[in-house]
Every structure is written in structure tokens, then in C-alpha cells.
Design a protein around this motif. Sequence first.
Motif, PDB file in Angstrom:
ATOM      1  N   LEU A  85      -3.377  22.019   9.870  1.00  0.00           N
ATOM      2  CA  LEU A  85      -3.056  20.739   9.244  1.00  0.00           C
ATOM      3  C   LEU A  85      -1.771  20.164   9.813  1.00  0.00           C
ATOM      4  O   LEU A  85      -1.702  18.966  10.129  1.00  0.00           O
ATOM      5  CB  LEU A  85      -2.932  20.912   7.724  1.00  0.00           C
ATOM      6  CG  LEU A  85      -2.543  19.658   6.930  1.00  0.00           C
ATOM      7  CD1 LEU A  85      -3.543  18.536   7.164  1.00  0.00           C
ATOM      8  CD2 LEU A  85      -2.452  19.985   5.439  1.00  0.00           C
ATOM      9  N   GLU A  86      -0.764  21.000   9.971  1.00  0.00           N
ATOM     10  CA  GLU A  86       0.526  20.532  10.493  1.00  0.00           C
ATOM     11  C   GLU A  86       0.379  19.988  11.916  1.00  0.00           C
ATOM     12  O   GLU A  86       0.966  18.960  12.266  1.00  0.00           O
ATOM     13  CB  GLU A  86       1.546  21.660  10.461  1.00  0.00           C
ATOM     14  CG  GLU A  86       2.967  21.223  10.799  1.00  0.00           C
ATOM     15  CD  GLU A  86       3.539  20.218   9.816  1.00  0.00           C
ATOM     16  OE1 GLU A  86       4.338  19.358  10.247  1.00  0.00           O
ATOM     17  OE2 GLU A  86       3.172  20.274   8.620  1.00  0.00           O
ATOM     18  N   ASN A  87      -0.419  20.672  12.728  1.00  0.00           N
ATOM     19  CA  ASN A  87      -0.620  20.238  14.115  1.00  0.00           C
ATOM     20  C   ASN A  87      -1.338  18.901  14.209  1.00  0.00           C
ATOM     21  O   ASN A  87      -1.220  18.191  15.217  1.00  0.00           O
ATOM     22  CB  ASN A  87      -1.408  21.294  14.894  1.00  0.00           C
ATOM     23  CG  ASN A  87      -0.598  22.541  15.170  1.00  0.00           C
ATOM     24  OD1 ASN A  87       0.624  22.526  15.090  1.00  0.00           O
ATOM     25  ND2 ASN A  87      -1.276  23.639  15.464  1.00  0.00           N
ATOM     26  N   ASN A  88      -2.106  18.567  13.178  1.00  0.00           N
ATOM     27  CA  ASN A  88      -2.879  17.324  13.184  1.00  0.00           C
ATOM     28  C   ASN A  88      -2.387  16.318  12.141  1.00  0.00           C
ATOM     29  O   ASN A  88      -3.026  15.290  11.923  1.00  0.00           O
ATOM     30  CB  ASN A  88      -4.363  17.632  12.915  1.00  0.00           C
ATOM     31  CG  ASN A  88      -5.007  18.422  14.033  1.00  0.00           C
ATOM     32  OD1 ASN A  88      -5.470  17.876  15.018  1.00  0.00           O
ATOM     33  ND2 ASN A  88      -5.019  19.744  13.885  1.00  0.00           N
ATOM     34  N   LYS A  89      -1.240  16.619  11.510  1.00  0.00           N
ATOM     35  CA  LYS A  89      -0.815  15.852  10.340  1.00  0.00           C
ATOM     36  C   LYS A  89      -0.568  14.385  10.646  1.00  0.00           C
ATOM     37  O   LYS A  89      -0.936  13.499   9.865  1.00  0.00           O
ATOM     38  CB  LYS A  89       0.452  16.473   9.743  1.00  0.00           C
ATOM     39  CG  LYS A  89       0.771  15.959   8.343  1.00  0.00           C
ATOM     40  CD  LYS A  89       1.862  16.787   7.676  1.00  0.00           C
ATOM     41  CE  LYS A  89       2.088  16.355   6.238  1.00  0.00           C
ATOM     42  NZ  LYS A  89       3.111  17.177   5.571  1.00  0.00           N
TER      43      LYS A  89
ATOM     44  N   VAL B  72       0.843  -1.199   0.000  1.00  0.00           N
ATOM     45  CA  VAL B  72       0.000   0.000   0.000  1.00  0.00           C
ATOM     46  C   VAL B  72       0.882   1.254   0.000  1.00  0.00           C
ATOM     47  O   VAL B  72       1.774   1.399   0.832  1.00  0.00           O
ATOM     48  CB  VAL B  72      -0.928   0.014   1.231  1.00  0.00           C
ATOM     49  CG1 VAL B  72      -1.797   1.261   1.248  1.00  0.00           C
ATOM     50  CG2 VAL B  72      -1.809  -1.243   1.239  1.00  0.00           C
ATOM     51  N   ALA B  73       0.629   2.162  -0.932  1.00  0.00           N
ATOM     52  CA  ALA B  73       1.452   3.361  -1.076  1.00  0.00           C
ATOM     53  C   ALA B  73       1.231   4.320   0.088  1.00  0.00           C
ATOM     54  O   ALA B  73       0.135   4.427   0.639  1.00  0.00           O
ATOM     55  CB  ALA B  73       1.120   4.066  -2.391  1.00  0.00           C
ATOM     56  N   GLU B  74       2.297   5.044   0.451  1.00  0.00           N
ATOM     57  CA  GLU B  74       2.185   6.064   1.487  1.00  0.00           C
ATOM     58  C   GLU B  74       1.276   7.197   0.986  1.00  0.00           C
ATOM     59  O   GLU B  74       1.260   7.510  -0.209  1.00  0.00           O
ATOM     60  CB  GLU B  74       3.569   6.640   1.807  1.00  0.00           C
ATOM     61  CG  GLU B  74       4.502   5.678   2.513  1.00  0.00           C
ATOM     62  CD  GLU B  74       4.028   5.360   3.920  1.00  0.00           C
ATOM     63  OE1 GLU B  74       3.557   6.290   4.612  1.00  0.00           O
ATOM     64  OE2 GLU B  74       4.113   4.186   4.322  1.00  0.00           O
ATOM     65  N   PRO B  75       0.509   7.817   1.870  1.00  0.00           N
ATOM     66  CA  PRO B  75      -0.372   8.905   1.429  1.00  0.00           C
ATOM     67  C   PRO B  75       0.414  10.122   0.948  1.00  0.00           C
ATOM     68  O   PRO B  75       1.458  10.463   1.519  1.00  0.00           O
ATOM     69  CB  PRO B  75      -1.176   9.240   2.691  1.00  0.00           C
ATOM     70  CG  PRO B  75      -0.360   8.737   3.838  1.00  0.00           C
ATOM     71  CD  PRO B  75       0.385   7.545   3.322  1.00  0.00           C
ATOM     72  N   THR B  76      -0.067  10.753  -0.099  1.00  0.00           N
ATOM     73  CA  THR B  76       0.566  11.969  -0.600  1.00  0.00           C
ATOM     74  C   THR B  76       0.086  13.167   0.220  1.00  0.00           C
ATOM     75  O   THR B  76      -0.917  13.099   0.940  1.00  0.00           O
ATOM     76  CB  THR B  76       0.190  12.197  -2.074  1.00  0.00           C
ATOM     77  OG1 THR B  76      -1.225  12.452  -2.164  1.00  0.00           O
ATOM     78  CG2 THR B  76       0.538  10.978  -2.925  1.00  0.00           C
ATOM     79  N   ASP B  77       0.794  14.292   0.094  1.00  0.00           N
ATOM     80  CA  ASP B  77       0.396  15.506   0.806  1.00  0.00           C
ATOM     81  C   ASP B  77      -1.002  15.961   0.398  1.00  0.00           C
ATOM     82  O   ASP B  77      -1.795  16.417   1.234  1.00  0.00           O
ATOM     83  CB  ASP B  77       1.399  16.632   0.540  1.00  0.00           C
ATOM     84  CG  ASP B  77       2.726  16.410   1.257  1.00  0.00           C
ATOM     85  OD1 ASP B  77       2.761  15.582   2.191  1.00  0.00           O
ATOM     86  OD2 ASP B  77       3.719  17.063   0.877  1.00  0.00           O
ATOM     87  N   ASP B  78      -1.310  15.821  -0.900  1.00  0.00           N
ATOM     88  CA  ASP B  78      -2.638  16.217  -1.379  1.00  0.00           C
ATOM     89  C   ASP B  78      -3.723  15.320  -0.787  1.00  0.00           C
ATOM     90  O   ASP B  78      -4.813  15.801  -0.439  1.00  0.00           O
ATOM     91  CB  ASP B  78      -2.701  16.167  -2.907  1.00  0.00           C
ATOM     92  CG  ASP B  78      -1.962  17.331  -3.557  1.00  0.00           C
ATOM     93  OD1 ASP B  78      -1.700  18.327  -2.853  1.00  0.00           O
ATOM     94  OD2 ASP B  78      -1.654  17.229  -4.755  1.00  0.00           O
ATOM     95  N   GLU B  79      -3.446  14.023  -0.675  1.00  0.00           N
ATOM     96  CA  GLU B  79      -4.419  13.099  -0.078  1.00  0.00           C
ATOM     97  C   GLU B  79      -4.656  13.429   1.386  1.00  0.00           C
ATOM     98  O   GLU B  79      -5.796  13.384   1.873  1.00  0.00           O
ATOM     99  CB  GLU B  79      -3.931  11.656  -0.214  1.00  0.00           C
ATOM    100  CG  GLU B  79      -4.025  11.092  -1.620  1.00  0.00           C
ATOM    101  CD  GLU B  79      -3.409   9.705  -1.737  1.00  0.00           C
ATOM    102  OE1 GLU B  79      -3.877   8.917  -2.585  1.00  0.00           O
ATOM    103  OE2 GLU B  79      -2.448   9.405  -0.989  1.00  0.00           O
ATOM    104  N   VAL B  80      -3.585  13.767   2.088  1.00  0.00           N
ATOM    105  CA  VAL B  80      -3.700  14.121   3.508  1.00  0.00           C
ATOM    106  C   VAL B  80      -4.526  15.391   3.667  1.00  0.00           C
ATOM    107  O   VAL B  80      -5.429  15.469   4.512  1.00  0.00           O
ATOM    108  CB  VAL B  80      -2.302  14.296   4.144  1.00  0.00           C
ATOM    109  CG1 VAL B  80      -2.420  14.881   5.543  1.00  0.00           C
ATOM    110  CG2 VAL B  80      -1.575  12.954   4.190  1.00  0.00           C
ATOM    111  N   LYS B  81      -4.234  16.399   2.855  1.00  0.00           N
ATOM    112  CA  LYS B  81      -4.966  17.671   2.938  1.00  0.00           C
ATOM    113  C   LYS B  81      -6.450  17.460   2.651  1.00  0.00           C
ATOM    114  O   LYS B  81      -7.321  17.966   3.376  1.00  0.00           O
ATOM    115  CB  LYS B  81      -4.376  18.669   1.942  1.00  0.00           C
ATOM    116  CG  LYS B  81      -5.065  20.028   1.973  1.00  0.00           C
ATOM    117  CD  LYS B  81      -4.582  20.937   0.849  1.00  0.00           C
ATOM    118  CE  LYS B  81      -3.134  21.319   1.010  1.00  0.00           C
ATOM    119  NZ  LYS B  81      -2.703  22.301  -0.039  1.00  0.00           N
ATOM    120  N   GLN B  82      -6.758  16.705   1.596  1.00  0.00           N
ATOM    121  CA  GLN B  82      -8.154  16.509   1.222  1.00  0.00           C
ATOM    122  C   GLN B  82      -8.900  15.704   2.279  1.00  0.00           C
ATOM    123  O   GLN B  82     -10.065  16.000   2.593  1.00  0.00           O
ATOM    124  CB  GLN B  82      -8.243  15.782  -0.132  1.00  0.00           C
ATOM    125  CG  GLN B  82      -9.629  15.820  -0.747  1.00  0.00           C
ATOM    126  CD  GLN B  82     -10.108  17.245  -1.010  1.00  0.00           C
ATOM    127  OE1 GLN B  82      -9.414  18.045  -1.624  1.00  0.00           O
ATOM    128  NE2 GLN B  82     -11.311  17.566  -0.522  1.00  0.00           N
TER     129      GLN B  82
END
Length: 331
Positions: free
Chosen positions: A269-273, A138-148
Motif C-alpha cells: 500500500l505504501e509503495n502505491n499510496k 472536496v475532502a481529502e481522502p482518509t487512510d481508511d478510504e485509501v486502503k479500501q
Amino acid sequence: MNFGRFGKIASVSLIGAMLLAGCSGNGQTVMKIGDTNITEGAVNFFANYGMGTEDVDTAVDNLKQEYLLKEVAKAMDITLTDDEAKQVKSTISNFKAQQGGKKAGDKLLKKYGVDDDIMETIISASTYSKQIMDQLDVAEPTDDEVKQYFVDNYLRAKHILISTKDMTTGADLDEDKLAEAEKKANEILERAKNGEDFDALIKEYNEDPGMESNQDGYFFTDGEMVSEFEDATKSIEPGEITMCKSDYGYHIIKRLPIDESDSKFGEYLENNKSAVQSAVTSKKQEEALEKKAEELGIKVEVNQDKIDKMVIQPKDTPEPTTEAEPTTEAK
């Protein structure tokens, strides 16, 4: 204040996996994974002793993932090491000891339709997870996936807690003080809805110390808050105010937006990343597991009508016992 969390595949514990059992006991079948029927008793057992949740859908969803892990591992010829097999037996023994001894533990398991054979089969599910996921790649999540995911699945809210507990002992307040707490909460709710500064009301009345370190509000997703708080927040739009009651007391809640146009969005987002990344990873793992199960011909049947009518029954309290437990060496 900690409103509680629950884990998905990436964070399934051994004890959690153990408590899935109960697929052949009393009660109606609510789900079938492969050839295994899962009953109401199993869901109640897992909810009470594996997750500590009163939410039926949450318990069923996590239980489904655990059974899929076990079935997929079996189909992929993934087996336990000797040490892992010993840990399974040890975990079962420890669980029974926590219930007051072997006799009391067996009685509890029987009530939910669980026996040692089922537990020895199911408990190992979590130990299979890493091997399965390694093979599924399973691929690691991308930054865009995390943000969305953060925007789509997280809620943000501030609240004023008027406690119905004695802040020193944790005991419920007496009837007179409960009435006072309810009256105060309703008065604060009316003032907040009439436009008074919510932060000022928090400063004056709030009894949740957690708000001091979460001045921009709590950020949370499904299952991370008590259900009353979560449901109340979902029932209103950003900017609106409502109130609910939980075991903690009265919550006057103001929902806040999670908006990319907010100048502090990047900070939020960074605080909850870390938590968001874990949630995205878990979601991708669940999807990969379900796809693999489908490829392997493992069928999943869920009787949603029965699940919708279910209510998690109260957890049993272990009874005192004078049973003489064997020593660890004897076991």
C-alpha cells in the motif's frame, strides 16, 4: 515496460480537454450533456488524440467528465482570464501544426465533426477544474478510504513476456520467429499451469525488464495496463494462470492476491499510496461534480446501447504537406 495510463479530473491536461470537441459532426449521438449532443466522431477523436486509448467506455467516461466541467463552470459563472483564453487559441493552432498545418488540421477536425468554435468552447474545461473543485470543497481522502480503494479496485499480477518485437529495432518479428514465440509461450503456459515455480520461469524466460523492479508483481487499476493484460487478469482468480496476446507479445499471467492479512500488505500500500490517493481524490471529485451538475439541473443522457456497439477507429496519420505556415508572430 510502460503499459500506459489515463487521467481523470485531477490530472486532465489542456491538450486533453481540447480534444473533447466534436459534438455537432457526423455520426450518431451517443451521449447528451445539457443541450450538447456528443457523437461517435467526438468519442473517436478524443480516444485517438486526447487519450490514446482503444477502450470506448474509458473514452466516454472521461469525455462525460470534461463536458460536465464545462457545463458546471458555465452555470457557476466561472470564466477564463485573458491569458487562459489566449492559451486556448494557441493550443488549437499547435494541434493543427502537429497534423501538418492549418489546412490538414482543419480537414482532420472536419472528419470528426469538430470546428474551431466548438474547440474554443470545450478546450477550456480543464482550466475550470481547480476553481470548481475549490468551490465544491472536496475532502481529502482518509487512510481508511485509501486502503479500501486499494483492496477493491487494484489488481496484482506477475507475468512472463515472450516478445513479438525485435528487442533492438522494435519491429515485428518475421513469420517464422512469430511462430516460435507462440510455441514457446504455449509451452511456458503449460509448464506454469502444471505447477512449476512461476518466479523461476520468469527468471528463465521473461523479456519484460520491468519485472526486475516489480518482483512482487505489478499493481494496477483500470486503464493502467494494455486492455488485453487487464482483461486477462480480471478473467482469473488469485493463484490462477492464463495467457493473452498484446502488441508487446505473449503474456503468461499469474494473478496474485491483494490481501490485508498479507504481512507485506502495508508495504504494498505504501509503495502505491500516491497513485491510490490520486485515484480516490479523482473518484470523489467526479462524484461531487456529478452531484453539483444534478443540483444545477444539468442532465446527462448516455445511450449505452450505441456505446456498446462502438469500436474506436484507427488514428489518422498526418499527411506530408508543403503548406507554408505563418510565423508565430503572424498568428
